[in-house]
Scaffold this motif. Structure first.
Motif, PDB file in Angstrom:
ATOM      1  N   ASN A  31       0.615  -1.199  -0.089  1.00  0.00           N
ATOM      2  CA  ASN A  31       0.013   0.078  -0.147  1.00  0.00           C
ATOM      3  C   ASN A  31       0.664   1.334  -0.078  1.00  0.00           C
ATOM      4  O   ASN A  31       0.613   2.362  -0.788  1.00  0.00           O
ATOM      5  CB  ASN A  31      -0.892   0.085   1.099  1.00  0.00           C
ATOM      6  N   ILE A  32       1.755   1.144   0.973  1.00  0.00           N
ATOM      7  CA  ILE A  32       2.982   2.381   1.051  1.00  0.00           C
ATOM      8  C   ILE A  32       3.780   2.572  -0.452  1.00  0.00           C
ATOM      9  O   ILE A  32       3.747   3.673  -1.017  1.00  0.00           O
ATOM     10  CB  ILE A  32       4.117   2.095   1.819  1.00  0.00           C
ATOM     11  N   ILE A  33       3.928   1.589  -0.970  1.00  0.00           N
ATOM     12  CA  ILE A  33       4.480   1.608  -2.234  1.00  0.00           C
ATOM     13  C   ILE A  33       3.652   2.045  -3.600  1.00  0.00           C
ATOM     14  O   ILE A  33       4.056   3.093  -4.323  1.00  0.00           O
ATOM     15  CB  ILE A  33       5.208   0.183  -2.798  1.00  0.00           C
ATOM     16  N   GLU A  34       2.458   1.612  -3.437  1.00  0.00           N
ATOM     17  CA  GLU A  34       1.400   2.399  -4.252  1.00  0.00           C
ATOM     18  C   GLU A  34       1.081   3.749  -4.223  1.00  0.00           C
ATOM     19  O   GLU A  34       1.203   4.589  -5.072  1.00  0.00           O
ATOM     20  CB  GLU A  34       0.047   1.367  -4.047  1.00  0.00           C
ATOM     21  N   THR A  35       0.989   4.080  -2.739  1.00  0.00           N
ATOM     22  CA  THR A  35       0.884   5.335  -2.511  1.00  0.00           C
ATOM     23  C   THR A  35       1.843   6.486  -3.110  1.00  0.00           C
ATOM     24  O   THR A  35       1.601   7.248  -3.556  1.00  0.00           O
ATOM     25  CB  THR A  35       0.837   5.773  -0.782  1.00  0.00           C
ATOM     26  N   GLU A  36       3.166   5.774  -2.604  1.00  0.00           N
ATOM     27  CA  GLU A  36       4.168   6.965  -3.312  1.00  0.00           C
ATOM     28  C   GLU A  36       4.316   6.836  -4.750  1.00  0.00           C
ATOM     29  O   GLU A  36       4.899   7.793  -5.302  1.00  0.00           O
ATOM     30  CB  GLU A  36       5.597   6.286  -2.620  1.00  0.00           C
ATOM     31  N   SER A  37       3.883   5.681  -5.370  1.00  0.00           N
ATOM     32  CA  SER A  37       4.083   5.512  -6.845  1.00  0.00           C
ATOM     33  C   SER A  37       3.091   6.544  -7.502  1.00  0.00           C
ATOM     34  O   SER A  37       3.327   7.386  -8.365  1.00  0.00           O
ATOM     35  CB  SER A  37       3.568   4.242  -7.125  1.00  0.00           C
ATOM     36  N   ILE A  38       1.960   6.827  -6.787  1.00  0.00           N
ATOM     37  CA  ILE A  38       0.635   7.633  -7.283  1.00  0.00           C
ATOM     38  C   ILE A  38       1.309   9.015  -6.950  1.00  0.00           C
ATOM     39  O   ILE A  38       1.064   9.794  -7.707  1.00  0.00           O
ATOM     40  CB  ILE A  38      -0.551   7.366  -6.576  1.00  0.00           C
ATOM     41  N   ARG A  39       1.960   9.205  -5.689  1.00  0.00           N
ATOM     42  CA  ARG A  39       2.636  10.607  -5.573  1.00  0.00           C
ATOM     43  C   ARG A  39       3.415  10.992  -6.747  1.00  0.00           C
ATOM     44  O   ARG A  39       3.559  12.173  -7.037  1.00  0.00           O
ATOM     45  CB  ARG A  39       3.084  10.522  -4.183  1.00  0.00           C
ATOM     46  N   LEU A  40       4.372  10.222  -6.963  1.00  0.00           N
ATOM     47  CA  LEU A  40       5.321  10.411  -8.161  1.00  0.00           C
ATOM     48  C   LEU A  40       4.791  10.885  -9.361  1.00  0.00           C
ATOM     49  O   LEU A  40       5.056  11.631 -10.164  1.00  0.00           O
ATOM     50  CB  LEU A  40       6.191   9.324  -8.420  1.00  0.00           C
ATOM     51  N   SER A  41       3.667   9.987  -9.669  1.00  0.00           N
ATOM     52  CA  SER A  41       2.844  10.385 -10.914  1.00  0.00           C
ATOM     53  C   SER A  41       2.148  11.645 -10.759  1.00  0.00           C
ATOM     54  O   SER A  41       2.275  12.286 -11.795  1.00  0.00           O
ATOM     55  CB  SER A  41       1.707   9.042 -11.082  1.00  0.00           C
ATOM     56  N   LYS A  42       1.699  12.143  -9.740  1.00  0.00           N
ATOM     57  CA  LYS A  42       1.054  13.321  -9.604  1.00  0.00           C
ATOM     58  C   LYS A  42       2.034  14.421  -9.880  1.00  0.00           C
ATOM     59  O   LYS A  42       1.731  15.338 -10.623  1.00  0.00           O
ATOM     60  CB  LYS A  42       0.263  13.534  -8.295  1.00  0.00           C
ATOM     61  N   LEU A  43       3.238  14.210  -9.099  1.00  0.00           N
ATOM     62  CA  LEU A  43       4.360  15.307  -9.073  1.00  0.00           C
ATOM     63  C   LEU A  43       4.635  15.390 -10.565  1.00  0.00           C
ATOM     64  O   LEU A  43       4.767  16.623 -11.134  1.00  0.00           O
ATOM     65  CB  LEU A  43       5.510  14.813  -8.336  1.00  0.00           C
ATOM     66  N   SER A  44       5.015  14.409 -11.411  1.00  0.00           N
ATOM     67  CA  SER A  44       5.339  14.570 -12.711  1.00  0.00           C
ATOM     68  C   SER A  44       4.131  15.109 -13.577  1.00  0.00           C
ATOM     69  O   SER A  44       4.333  15.944 -14.446  1.00  0.00           O
ATOM     70  CB  SER A  44       5.365  13.021 -13.297  1.00  0.00           C
TER      71      SER A  44
END
Length: 355
Positions: free
Chosen positions: A169-182
């Motif tokens: 869940n943490i990995i998924e959340t951080e991946s979403i965060r990276l995607s939003k940042l990009s």
């Protein structure tokens, strides 16, 4: 140093006396030549006066010649300094500042002024670039570190299913965060370019805001927030897609930072030739110091709190840019622990200059 200065002064005085003697001697010689050539019968007093006048004339001419030479030398020095300054700027040194004693009204003085201004502006842009790179690197590094760390942790066989699910869940959340940042970085870059499409058309602003509030219903219902919506029927001319981003970002922020069972009010009114939108919440608020910076890129009023909520610090920068494109203004009023009010003024009709 004092002895050298004294000798320089003495040499100057000596040079002046030699120049004075030479000038008067030359003047006397000229006077004698004129007297003999034309056989003037003048008194000795008058002849000496004429010699003195000739002496002053010769000394003045020599002085003027030296002055021209000095000015020429200074001009060459000024030009060389300007060339050196431009060479440094071309190599990326924007700390250059020309301190030449030239009248600012003189064309050359204006050139120097513009070079100093250019160097200052380039320095500011370089500082902004460095800060931007630093902020992007920091924002990217944080989720990457989390993803890398929890991915390594998942390799342990002793982990329970619950722990594995938590790490995933943490990995998924951080991946979403990276995607939003990009996505936000690309969006902000596109908005700041001159090629970003701007499709103006007439549409109902009240309908747009209402639809966005309904689209966020899951979030505000989950926190059991009281949504007080009061929207006058109002049509504006603008880019509907871009303005949708404004209300989405602002309403999401209010929901994010308003505690459970809190209240959010959204109002739309027409004042003269402007649409005035207020988004009011009774959330955690923003300090007076932070209110000055909230529209800056990557600025976070509370970095630890914002990171825990997955923010990148670009949302309000995007909002500000879009509102500027629509010739509008946005203001924030807030008090810590009591809530925040965002007030947006948007012209109902845009001028042809809008891009």
């Amino acid at each position: 140093m004092k002895i050298k200065k004294f000798f320089r002064h003495m040499l100057g005085v000596l040079f002046f006396l030699i120049l004075l003697s030479a000038s008067f001697s030359a003047g006397y010689f000229v006077e004698r030549s004129v007297y003999k050539t034309f056989d003037f019968h003048l008194s000795d007093y008058l002849r000496h006066l004429i010699a003195l006048a000739f002496g002053f004339l010769i000394m003045g001419g020599v002085g003027y010649l030296f002055s021209l030479l000095a000015q020429s030398k200074h001009r060459r020095n000024y030009i060389q300094e300007v060339i050196d300054a431009l060479r440094k700027i071309s190599k990326g040194d924007f700390t250059v500042h020309l301190n030449l004693k030239i009248d600012k009204e003189h064309p050359f003085g204006q050139v120097v002024d513009h070079i100093n201004h250019m160097a200052k502006q380039l320095k500011q842009m370089e500082d902004m670039r460095q800060e931007f790179i630093s902020n992007v690197s920091h924002e990217i590094q944080s989720p990457l570190t989390s993803i890398s760390g929890f991915a390594r942790a998942l390799q342990h066989d002793q982990l329970s299913q619950e722990e594995r699910s938590h790490y995933l869940n943490i990995i998924e959340t951080e991946s979403i965060r990276l995607s939003k940042l990009s996505d936000n970085l690309l969006k902000l870059t596109s908005l700041e370019s001159t090629n970003h499409p701007f499709e103006r058309k007439s549409y109902y602003l009240d309908t747009q805001i209402r639809n966005i509030i309904l689209a966020c219903e899951v979030q505000w219902m989950e926190k059991e927030l009281d949504m007080d919506v009061s929207l006058d029927k109002l049509s504006i001319v603008g880019d509907e897609d871009l303005m949708s981003q404004v209300w989405t970002n602002l309403i999401h922020n209010s929901i994010k930072f308003t505690p459970k069972h809190g209240k959010i009010r959204v109002q739309l009114r027409q004042v003269d030739d402007k649409a005035v939108v207020k988004i009011i919440d009774n959330g955690i608020g923003i300090s007076k110091e932070d209110q000055i910076h909230v529209f800056e890129r990557f600025y976070k009023a509370d970095k630890a709190r914002e990171r825990s909520k997955g923010g990148s610090g670009l949302g309000l920068s995007i909002v500000k840019k879009i509102i500027d494109m629509h010739e509008g203004t946005i203001f924030v009023e807030s008090e810590e622990g009591k809530g925040t009010v965002f007030t947006i003024f948007i012209p109902i009709r845009l001028t042809q200059k809008t891009v």
